[in-house]
Design a protein around this motif. Structure first.
Motif, short mmCIF file in Angstrom:
data_model
loop_
_atom_site.label_atom_id
_atom_site.label_comp_id
_atom_site.label_asym_id
_atom_site.label_seq_id
_atom_site.Cartn_x
_atom_site.Cartn_y
_atom_site.Cartn_z
N ALA A 53 0.84 -1.21 0.00
CA ALA A 53 0.00 0.00 0.00
C ALA A 53 0.87 1.25 0.00
O ALA A 53 0.54 2.23 -0.68
N ASN A 54 1.97 1.24 0.72
CA ASN A 54 2.88 2.40 0.74
C ASN A 54 3.49 2.64 -0.64
O ASN A 54 3.56 3.78 -1.10
N ARG A 55 3.91 1.58 -1.30
CA ARG A 55 4.46 1.71 -2.65
C ARG A 55 3.39 2.22 -3.62
O ARG A 55 3.67 3.04 -4.50
N ALA A 56 2.17 1.73 -3.47
CA ALA A 56 1.07 2.18 -4.34
C ALA A 56 0.76 3.66 -4.11
O ALA A 56 0.47 4.40 -5.05
N LEU A 57 0.85 4.10 -2.85
CA LEU A 57 0.63 5.51 -2.53
C LEU A 57 1.68 6.38 -3.21
O LEU A 57 1.33 7.39 -3.84
N ILE A 58 2.93 6.01 -3.10
CA ILE A 58 4.00 6.79 -3.72
C ILE A 58 3.83 6.81 -5.24
O ILE A 58 3.96 7.86 -5.87
N ALA A 59 3.48 5.69 -5.83
CA ALA A 59 3.26 5.63 -7.28
C ALA A 59 2.09 6.53 -7.69
O ALA A 59 2.16 7.23 -8.71
N LEU A 60 1.03 6.53 -6.90
CA LEU A 60 -0.15 7.35 -7.19
C LEU A 60 0.19 8.84 -7.15
O LEU A 60 -0.14 9.58 -8.08
N ILE A 61 0.84 9.28 -6.09
CA ILE A 61 1.18 10.70 -5.98
C ILE A 61 2.19 11.09 -7.06
O ILE A 61 2.05 12.14 -7.69
N SER A 62 3.16 10.23 -7.30
CA SER A 62 4.17 10.49 -8.32
C SER A 62 3.53 10.71 -9.69
O SER A 62 3.81 11.70 -10.37
N LYS A 63 2.66 9.80 -10.07
CA LYS A 63 2.01 9.89 -11.38
C LYS A 63 1.05 11.07 -11.45
O LYS A 63 1.01 11.79 -12.45
N SER A 64 0.28 11.29 -10.41
CA SER A 64 -0.74 12.35 -10.40
C SER A 64 -0.14 13.74 -10.46
O SER A 64 -0.64 14.62 -11.14
N VAL A 65 0.93 13.95 -9.72
CA VAL A 65 1.50 15.29 -9.58
C VAL A 65 2.68 15.52 -10.53
O VAL A 65 3.01 16.66 -10.84
N GLY A 66 3.30 14.45 -11.01
CA GLY A 66 4.41 14.59 -11.95
C GLY A 66 5.75 14.74 -11.26
O GLY A 66 6.58 15.55 -11.68
N ILE A 67 5.96 13.98 -10.20
CA ILE A 67 7.23 13.98 -9.47
C ILE A 67 7.79 12.56 -9.53
O ILE A 67 7.05 11.61 -9.33
N ALA A 68 9.07 12.43 -9.77
CA ALA A 68 9.69 11.10 -9.90
C ALA A 68 9.53 10.29 -8.62
O ALA A 68 9.69 10.81 -7.52
N LYS A 69 9.22 9.00 -8.77
CA LYS A 69 9.08 8.10 -7.61
C LYS A 69 10.35 8.05 -6.78
O LYS A 69 10.29 7.89 -5.57
#
Length: 103
Positions: A53-69
């Protein structure tokens, strides 16, 4: 309402309340808790096992906002719903990206 992040010299810290096993991946806006602290409300479809879930959260924010994972790291809340994420980079630029996405 204050933003759910704090700026530091070389990074930004983002407070998130995560709902794992939430049926879908989504950022649901900013909310305030009973102590007046703001946080970004998020949900992910991933289960809270072995950091999925933590990895999915980081991937979600990264993709949504445009910041590298690779810019993200978990400061606290590995097994809690409330988490603090550290995002490396120019804090003011990161804050502008988050503000633009959340409007």
């Amino acid at each position: 309402m204050s933003p759910p992040w704090k700026l530091f010299a070389d990074h930004l810290r983002l407070t998130v309340r995560l709902t794992p096993n939430g049926g879908r991946d989504a950022l649901d806006g900013i909310e305030t808790d009973s102590e007046g602290e703001t946080y970004l409300k998020a949900r992910v479809a991933a289960v809270p096992e072995k950091g999925k879930a933590n990895r999915a959260l980081i991937a979600l924010i990264s993709k949504s906002v445009g910041i590298a994972k690779s810019s993200f790291s978990l400061v606290s809340g590995e097994t809690a719903r409330k988490k603090i994420l550290r995002i490396e980079g120019d804090p003011e630029g990161l804050a502008r990206k988050l503000e633009a996405f959340l409007k």
